[in-house]
Design a protein around this motif. Sequence first.
Motif, short mmCIF file in Angstrom:
data_model
loop_
_atom_site.label_atom_id
_atom_site.label_comp_id
_atom_site.label_asym_id
_atom_site.label_seq_id
_atom_site.Cartn_x
_atom_site.Cartn_y
_atom_site.Cartn_z
N MET A 1 -23.19 -10.13 -7.97
CA MET A 1 -22.21 -9.11 -7.22
C MET A 1 -20.38 -10.85 -6.67
O MET A 1 -20.99 -11.02 -6.93
CB MET A 1 -22.54 -9.53 -5.54
N THR A 2 -19.81 -9.71 -6.89
CA THR A 2 -18.49 -10.51 -6.43
C THR A 2 -18.11 -10.54 -5.43
O THR A 2 -18.64 -10.18 -4.60
CB THR A 2 -17.24 -9.64 -7.64
N VAL A 3 -16.94 -11.19 -5.41
CA VAL A 3 -16.49 -11.94 -3.99
C VAL A 3 -15.86 -10.26 -3.52
O VAL A 3 -16.17 -9.90 -2.71
CB VAL A 3 -14.80 -12.60 -4.04
N ILE A 4 -15.36 -9.06 -4.85
CA ILE A 4 -14.61 -7.67 -4.09
C ILE A 4 -15.48 -7.07 -3.26
O ILE A 4 -15.58 -6.65 -2.16
CB ILE A 4 -13.77 -7.56 -5.05
N GLN A 5 -17.22 -7.24 -3.94
CA GLN A 5 -18.19 -6.53 -3.41
C GLN A 5 -18.84 -6.77 -2.47
O GLN A 5 -19.10 -5.75 -1.80
CB GLN A 5 -18.99 -6.76 -5.16
N ALA A 6 -18.61 -8.43 -2.55
CA ALA A 6 -19.35 -8.34 -1.20
C ALA A 6 -19.03 -8.25 0.36
O ALA A 6 -18.78 -7.72 1.23
CB ALA A 6 -19.56 -9.82 -0.89
N LEU A 7 -17.61 -8.27 0.16
CA LEU A 7 -16.30 -7.81 0.95
C LEU A 7 -15.96 -6.42 1.62
O LEU A 7 -16.63 -6.12 2.41
CB LEU A 7 -14.94 -8.14 0.44
N GLU A 41 -27.51 -11.81 4.70
CA GLU A 41 -27.71 -12.28 4.11
C GLU A 41 -26.26 -12.23 2.71
O GLU A 41 -26.86 -11.07 2.38
CB GLU A 41 -28.79 -12.50 3.23
N ALA A 42 -25.49 -12.87 2.98
CA ALA A 42 -24.34 -12.78 1.67
C ALA A 42 -24.62 -13.93 0.96
O ALA A 42 -25.33 -14.85 0.80
CB ALA A 42 -22.99 -12.75 2.77
N ALA A 43 -24.49 -14.06 0.10
CA ALA A 43 -24.00 -14.75 -1.40
C ALA A 43 -22.38 -15.35 -1.12
O ALA A 43 -23.06 -16.46 -1.88
CB ALA A 43 -23.80 -14.26 -3.36
N PHE A 44 -22.08 -15.37 -0.22
CA PHE A 44 -20.95 -16.21 -0.65
C PHE A 44 -20.71 -16.53 1.07
O PHE A 44 -20.43 -15.81 1.63
CB PHE A 44 -19.30 -15.11 -1.15
N THR A 45 -19.69 -17.90 1.22
CA THR A 45 -19.20 -18.31 2.54
C THR A 45 -17.98 -18.06 2.76
O THR A 45 -17.08 -18.09 1.83
CB THR A 45 -19.81 -19.11 2.70
N GLY A 46 -17.53 -17.25 3.78
CA GLY A 46 -16.72 -17.15 4.02
C GLY A 46 -16.17 -16.00 4.27
O GLY A 46 -14.65 -15.15 4.85
N LEU A 47 -16.89 -14.92 3.89
CA LEU A 47 -16.65 -13.65 4.33
C LEU A 47 -15.64 -13.26 5.34
O LEU A 47 -15.27 -11.86 5.08
CB LEU A 47 -17.40 -12.52 4.13
N GLU A 58 -10.55 -18.63 0.42
CA GLU A 58 -11.20 -17.25 -0.71
C GLU A 58 -12.46 -18.36 -1.15
O GLU A 58 -12.97 -18.75 -0.55
CB GLU A 58 -10.70 -17.72 -2.59
N PRO A 59 -13.41 -16.33 -0.54
CA PRO A 59 -14.85 -16.79 -0.29
C PRO A 59 -15.37 -18.03 -1.40
O PRO A 59 -14.95 -17.89 -2.66
CB PRO A 59 -15.65 -15.82 0.08
#
Length: 479
Positions: A1-7, A41-47, A58-59
């Motif tokens: 998953m990309t940052v855009i997808q996570a957002l 549960e997210a795969a990035f921090t700062g979303l 940027e996450p």
Amino acid sequence: MTVIQALNALRDALARTAAQGADMPADPETPLLNPSLSLHEAAFTGLSARLEHSRSPEPEPGRELLLVWFDPGQGRSLAKAATDADLLALKIVAEGTGMRQAARAAGVNPAVVRLALRQAAQAGLIRLPASRLVRENGFCDHPVPEDLARAQAFTLQWHITQACDLHCRHCYDRSPRAAVKLKRGLRVLDQMADFCEQRHVPGQVSFSGGNPFLHPHFEDLYAAALERGLSPAILGNPVSRERLRAVCDMARPVFYQVSLEGLQEHNDYIRGPGHFRRTLEFLDLLKEEGVSSMVMLTLTRANQEQVLPLAETLRLRTDLFTFNRLSLFGEGAALACADTASYGGFLDACVAAAQDNPVLAFKDGLLNLALERRGERLFAGCAGHGCGAAFSFLAVLPDGEVHACRKLPSALGSLAEHSLAEIYDSPAAREFRRGASACRSCVHKPRCGGCLAVTAGLGLNPLQDRDPYCFRQNQGLSS
């Protein structure tokens, strides 16, 4: 998953939550989770920060637990990275665990748990019950504003010893009561903590005496109050830097109150030679140690004209300076009360002086009459709810005898025979909470109610008669 997808996934969760909303009762019986709350549960921090503020960093890759919920207060859905405090609060509410039990399980002070719950409630993650300390029917004929009708904290003025290094001429109790034993004192603190948890209010223990520092286990009791999540305050005499630091190293008191009875000559006549100088030096020490200070004066006919000059002396030395009127009990019965005829003018002068001197604080509820005729904003009265006797505070003597107010004989029961909750809920306590029936029709009763101790000391019935110093009727103002 990309940052855009996570957002985008987070945006979808927020939209679903907003559509769902959150139906939460305004005052639940027990702490309640926000029904719209969900964990992701997210795969990035700062979303969540990036979604809220486009200029946030940027996450980055990394596991993060996100909370998503609808906040009724803001009328929108929110998201944030869960903190340890958030998760602790949610766990406590979900499991229905008591505050002290949860604190023991987590290995933290109950005050940490209380803070976590309060912050979660402010964020809208949970809903907490409102304070159960509420003015009862029959208190007043007028509607009582919510901030005055419901106490947001409860104070135990605890006289742990009668021992004192002074012998003041207005002392209201020199009775020979033995100091509270440590084991019994711990039970008192347990009852206080349980009472406050059951009534959904934070608790404060104001350690007093005598001089509380003369109790052989004062530091132990102070530490025990902290361990139970109770905020400590001290009503005492000047002590050494070493004794002060011994308690400050555990936690600074909410405030340290000392007493002065006028300018140097009069004060030392009442409290003993050298007391005025020692107290000023001690106030400087409190300031050096970062301890909030308060100076209290017992107002008599002899020192009334010294109040404002003393306020000037204290301008840069204390945080607050205020006064209580003398109640004619104990050794104070030999002194002369302030003059009733001139009292209104004296309060006018105090209100005017407080405009320029920030340490001059308001305590006597009758000051509202002076504020009223000057067209100025009223204040909340002696204990923040008019008279707080048996409402937002109780006084406990070394032997466990409980009083509605320490300034007059107002025994309600004994902790040796009844619990704090039983005494608080007793018919006698309810009588004191209702206050003087003569004040019931007065619009100022929620902020004033007069001083029961002064009324009783002048030979009147404090639960029936109006405070003799009240000048509201005399100034032509309607009830």
